[in-house]
Design an enzyme around this catalytic site. Structure first.
Site, PDB file in Angstrom:
ATOM      1  N   HIS A   6      -6.605 -10.043   4.378  1.00  0.00           N
ATOM      2  CA  HIS A   6      -5.395 -10.690   4.895  1.00  0.00           C
ATOM      3  C   HIS A   6      -5.751 -11.835   5.846  1.00  0.00           C
ATOM      4  CE1 HIS A   6      -2.186  -8.409   3.136  1.00  0.00           C
ATOM      5  NE2 HIS A   6      -2.614  -7.245   3.602  1.00  0.00           N
ATOM      6  N   ASP A  31      -5.662   0.618  -3.976  1.00  0.00           N
ATOM      7  CA  ASP A  31      -4.211   0.698  -4.101  1.00  0.00           C
ATOM      8  C   ASP A  31      -3.648  -0.577  -4.723  1.00  0.00           C
ATOM      9  OD1 ASP A  31      -5.036  -0.654  -1.868  1.00  0.00           O
ATOM     10  OD2 ASP A  31      -3.756   0.398  -0.456  1.00  0.00           O
ATOM     11  N   HIS A  32      -4.281  -1.703  -4.431  1.00  0.00           N
ATOM     12  CA  HIS A  32      -3.823  -2.997  -4.937  1.00  0.00           C
ATOM     13  C   HIS A  32      -4.961  -3.999  -4.745  1.00  0.00           C
ATOM     14  CE1 HIS A  32      -3.610  -4.365  -0.805  1.00  0.00           C
ATOM     15  NE2 HIS A  32      -2.940  -3.253  -0.520  1.00  0.00           N
ATOM     16  N   SER A  59       0.808  -1.213   0.000  1.00  0.00           N
ATOM     17  CA  SER A  59       0.000   0.000   0.000  1.00  0.00           C
ATOM     18  C   SER A  59       0.846   1.270   0.000  1.00  0.00           C
ATOM     19  CB  SER A  59      -0.925   0.021   1.219  1.00  0.00           C
ATOM     20  OG  SER A  59      -1.861  -1.025   1.158  1.00  0.00           O
ATOM     21  N   ASP A  91      -8.757  -4.350   3.202  1.00  0.00           N
ATOM     22  CA  ASP A  91      -7.465  -5.020   3.105  1.00  0.00           C
ATOM     23  C   ASP A  91      -7.211  -5.948   4.290  1.00  0.00           C
ATOM     24  OD1 ASP A  91      -4.517  -5.015   2.033  1.00  0.00           O
ATOM     25  OD2 ASP A  91      -4.325  -4.417   4.136  1.00  0.00           O
ATOM     26  N   GLU A  99     -10.166   6.926   2.644  1.00  0.00           N
ATOM     27  CA  GLU A  99      -9.742   5.528   2.533  1.00  0.00           C
ATOM     28  C   GLU A  99     -10.667   4.606   3.319  1.00  0.00           C
ATOM     29  OE1 GLU A  99      -5.991   2.510   3.418  1.00  0.00           O
ATOM     30  OE2 GLU A  99      -6.466   4.128   4.819  1.00  0.00           O
ATOM     31  N   PHE A 102     -10.257   8.110  16.821  1.00  0.00           N
ATOM     32  CA  PHE A 102     -11.341   7.478  17.558  1.00  0.00           C
ATOM     33  C   PHE A 102     -10.972   6.137  18.189  1.00  0.00           C
ATOM     34  CE2 PHE A 102     -13.118  10.061  14.078  1.00  0.00           C
ATOM     35  CZ  PHE A 102     -13.748  11.034  14.841  1.00  0.00           C
TER      36      PHE A 102
END
Length: 518
Positions: free
Chosen positions: A354, A391-392, A136, A350, A345, A303
């Protein structure tokens, strides 16, 4: 049924053509040139088909009409919003759109996410300068600076290491910095830590994405004058361009000293410094919702200690949604008559991938889509360029020949052999046991030869982690192209197959900036 969500396409084209979209009140922007190819289509043609295949022909007619009437907007963009869903590859978009439709009781395949209907899109190559499969940091650096860099780098030139540190270091300016240098408002919103790779590339310059707080800096980095990412966000106050106007997300620990439960070893409380400098700091949803959207003080909202919660797990009383943060940022930044730049974002798509937890990856992708819908509702496409991308990607796949309408998170049930709508049992793999539609090439959960057969209830549980072929402690990114979608001035330049850093040049071109500026 098959047209249940598709008539919105033609309606969307009419919204663009008639300027019927809901927008917020902002100062009148410079004149925009809007070109389109008007088509005098026979009224009701899409509803006139009869006989076998009529629904499919009508669907195609609706989509053709939307494309024929789609405008191409030119002229300078006053504002730009870059949406990045971390890890949202094309498979994730497909599965999320199906889940979205199925959540409404539809089969799902015919559904569209809102940004998929904009009409201007491209395939984006994601490699890093030194890596075939990217991370990223390098990919977001390409998006924010217009320069590809090495894996793990935060807005520095390729192979640049400690020479990127210090007050006189030669580093590429980011879009956010360039906007602020021109007196524009700027913001960063993320569901990840604000010091995490993607949001950090908007405002920081370090050769190692891991340097989120001062305790992570090695001795040689300190000697070279390197500063941690959290410090660089606070120190925007001390540049000629001034402080970032809105920064909302997670990552509080990197801003607090150790004796206050944070990670900092220098004893600094960066949140207190933000307040002392004249900013507003908030740390929970109640404080955030009490902010004046028309206020002047720069806002820092942190937060959680680390990343914000996944959308499925989010406590609305403690953490605002991504859509809510996006709305605040747009309304606050729109008060600047010079325009604004905003990066948003969806960072946790992501993280769920994972862990091979498709449920949370998809529900966070849908929360991201709602934030995009919010931005579309609050802005005028004649003056605001919105780009939605990733991003990917990930090694995430949809496979196994399930029937149409099969629960996207469920076991594979094939179409009925007699072409009826009758129920069918789960399809067996070669080991005789059922399997899911969604899976991963690599990851932490494998299919064991002596394992119990999967059940529908098991795989539909939000905590279920899909199986993978290659054992890894964590599923990896992919090197495949991702998608970009665009709406607004010069959106039609997002087209074909493109290098990732070219998206940055489209943004700066839409602003009217010269390629050599800054």
């Amino acid at each position: 049924m098959i047209r249940s969500r598709l008539t919105a396409i033609a309606a969307g084209a009419a919204c663009f053509a008639l300027s019927a979209c809901v927008i917020i009140d902002v100062e009148e922007a410079p004149a925009r040139a809007v070109s389109a190819t008007p088509v005098d289509r026979t009224a009701g043609l899409a509803d006139s088909f009869e006989g076998p295949g009529a629904d499919w022909r009508a669907l195609a007619e609706d989509e053709l009409a939307a494309r024929l009437n789609r405008p191409q907007r030119e002229g300078r963009a006053r504002n730009v919003i870059l949406f990045i869903a971390d890890g949202m590859d094309i498979g994730t978009i497909t599965a999320a759109r199906i889940l979205d439709g199925q959540n409404r009781g539809e089969t799902g395949e015919e559904n569209y996410l809102s940004f998929e209907q904009w009409g201007h899109s491209a395939l984006i190559k994601t490699y890093n300068e030194n890596a075939q499969v990217p991370d990223s940091a390098g990919t977001a650096t390409a998006l924010h600076t217009g320069v590809k860099s090495h894996i793990g780098a935060i807005s520095v030139y390729p192979r640049q290491t400690l020479d990127s540190c210090g007050p006189d270091a030669d580093v590429p300016a980011t879009t956010l910095e360039r906007a602020m240098d021109r007196g524009m408002a700027a913001g960063v919103v993320s569901t990840a830590r604000l010091t995490h790779a993607t949001p950090a590339t908007a405002y920081a310059h370090v050769p190692d994405r891991g340097w989120e707080s001062d305790g992570a800096l090695p001795a040689e980095a300190v000697e070279a004058g390197c500063r941690d990412i959290a410090e660089q966000l606070i120190d925007t106050w001390f540049t000629d361009r001034g402080a970032v106007d809105v920064a909302l997300g997670g990552g509080l620990a990197a801003f607090l000293p150790q004796d206050a439960g944070g990670m900092r070893q220098d004893g600094r409380d960066l949140t207190a410094e933000w307040d002392q400098l004249g900013g507003d700091f908030v740390s929970n949803a109640a404080e955030f919702r009490a902010l004046d959207v028309n206020g002047d003080a720069p806002v820092l909202g942190l937060f959680t200690r680390s990343h914000l919660s996944y959308e499925h797990d989010r406590d609305n009383a403690e953490e605002p949604s991504l859509a809510e943060m996006t709305e605040f940022a747009i309304r606050r930044l729109s008060n600047d008559e010079d325009g604004f730049y905003l990066m948003v974002e969806g960072g946790r798509v992501d993280h769920a991938h994972h862990g091979t937890n498709a449920y949370r990856a998809l529900t966070d992708a849908l929360a991201f889509a709602r934030a995009v819908e919010t931005a579309e509702r609050l802005t005028d496409p004649n003056e605001t360029l919105i780009i939605v991308t990733a991003d990917h990607g990930h090694v995430f796949n949809i496979a196994g020949y399930p029937r149409r309408g099969n629960p996207i998170l469920g076991l594979v049930h094939p179409p009925a052999p007699d072409l009826s709508d009758s129920d069918t049992p789960p399809a067996p793999a070669q080991d005789g046991r059922p399997y899911t539609t969604l899976g991963y090439y690599n990851g932490p959960v494998q299919r064991h030869p002596d394992g119990a057969p999967l059940t529908q209830a098991e795989v539909l549980d939000p905590d279920y982690r899909q199986q993978s072929a290659v054992p890894m402690g964590s599923e990896t990114h992919s090197g495949e192209d991702i998608a970009a979608f665009a709406l607004g001035p010069w959106a039609h330049l997002v087209d074909g197959t493109m290098e990732q850093h070219t998206l940055n040049r489209i943004i700066t071109f839409a602003y009217g900036w010269d390629a050599q500026d800054d």
